[in-house]
Design an enzyme around this catalytic site. Structure first.
Site, short mmCIF file in Angstrom:
data_model
loop_
_atom_site.label_atom_id
_atom_site.label_comp_id
_atom_site.label_asym_id
_atom_site.label_seq_id
_atom_site.Cartn_x
_atom_site.Cartn_y
_atom_site.Cartn_z
CG ASP A 186 103.23 65.55 85.26
OD1 ASP A 186 102.92 67.05 84.10
OD2 ASP A 186 102.83 64.78 85.26
CG ASP A 199 93.69 69.31 89.98
OD1 ASP A 199 93.82 69.90 89.61
OD2 ASP A 199 94.27 69.69 91.33
#
Length: 247
Positions: free
Chosen positions: A12, A131
């Site tokens: 990330d 998500d």
């Protein structure tokens, strides 16, 4: 023959650095240095996939486009690119950079017609990121609500989506274990493959996820647990192949 769970170490990227956040919240990051070095480390240790996320693009506060392109270009393994891919230009750029697969999140909620067209056109090269917070979806880097999970999933199924990256927002970066109930719920309602994300903290978590391969769980994205050394990547891959590893 034991079915293998595909492991995707996460890289990330925020402000040019490899980080891990808790529940996707700004200010909670742990910094782990150069993203390219992180990706190379996982490749050296045997990873066949990298899950590469541009967090700044996901949150709409800039991007790390050149760095993402460099990481993709220098990897000798598959890279799934995620974060800020919301239109044809950003999708084309990620694919042109050499991404094996692109993960689309917010756009699946905000621009459903385009998303459905992309799913039909690119097939296996596109995954849709779901998500999830409770029974609803989170959008714009998890800062906005994006509709009911099952309603969006039904629409994506009708469009022919082949793969979903399912993240339990409340578990992400928390090392609390995967949300098996959520994964089972999604698998029961889709013909596509499911990649699990969020909460993985132990080899036992991976062993349990591998047990879900027959119902549609294809892979697992692991971030914080690897960076903090809860287990090694070689041991994790051994478990994902159904072999014994140190616990």
């Amino acid at each position: 023959m034991t079915e293998e769970l595909i492991l995707l170490p996460a890289v990330d990227v925020q402000d040019g650095q490899a980080v891990q956040l808790q529940q996707g919240m700004a200010g909670t990051q742990k910094v782990f240095g150069d993203p390219l070095e992180a990706a190379r480390r996982w490749q050296t240790q045997g990873a066949q996939w990298i899950h590469l996320v541009d967090l700044d693009a996901a949150f709409g506060r800039g991007s790390n486009t050149e760095l993402i392109r460099r990481v993709v270009g220098e990897m000798g393994i598959n890279v799934e690119v995620s974060g800020g891919i919301r239109d044809q230009a950003s999708l084309d750029a990620a694919l042109a950079a050499g991404a094996s697969r692109v993960n689309i999140g917010t756009a699946a909620l905000e621009n459903p017609q385009w998303c459905d067209e992309v799913v039909a056109q690119f097939g296996d090269r596109v995954a849709i990121g779901l998500d999830v917070r409770g029974d609803r979806l989170a959008a714009r880097g998890w800062t906005q609500e994006g509709g009911r999970l099952l309603e969006v999933l039904a629409r994506l199924e009708e469009a022919g989506c082949r793969r979903y990256v399912v993240t339990d927002v409340n578990s992400d970066g928390m090392l609390t274990g995967p949300n098996y109930e959520l994964l089972g719920q999604v698998c029961a309602r889709t013909q596509g493959k499911v990649v699990a994300s969020g909460g993985i903290s132990t080899l036992e978590d991976l062993r349990r996820l591998r047990g879900l391969v027959p119902i549609g769980v294809e892979g697992a994205i692991v971030g914080t647990a690897l960076y903090l050394g809860n287990f090694t990547l070689p041991d994790a891959m051994t478990v994902c192949r159904g072999q014994s590893a140190r616990v």
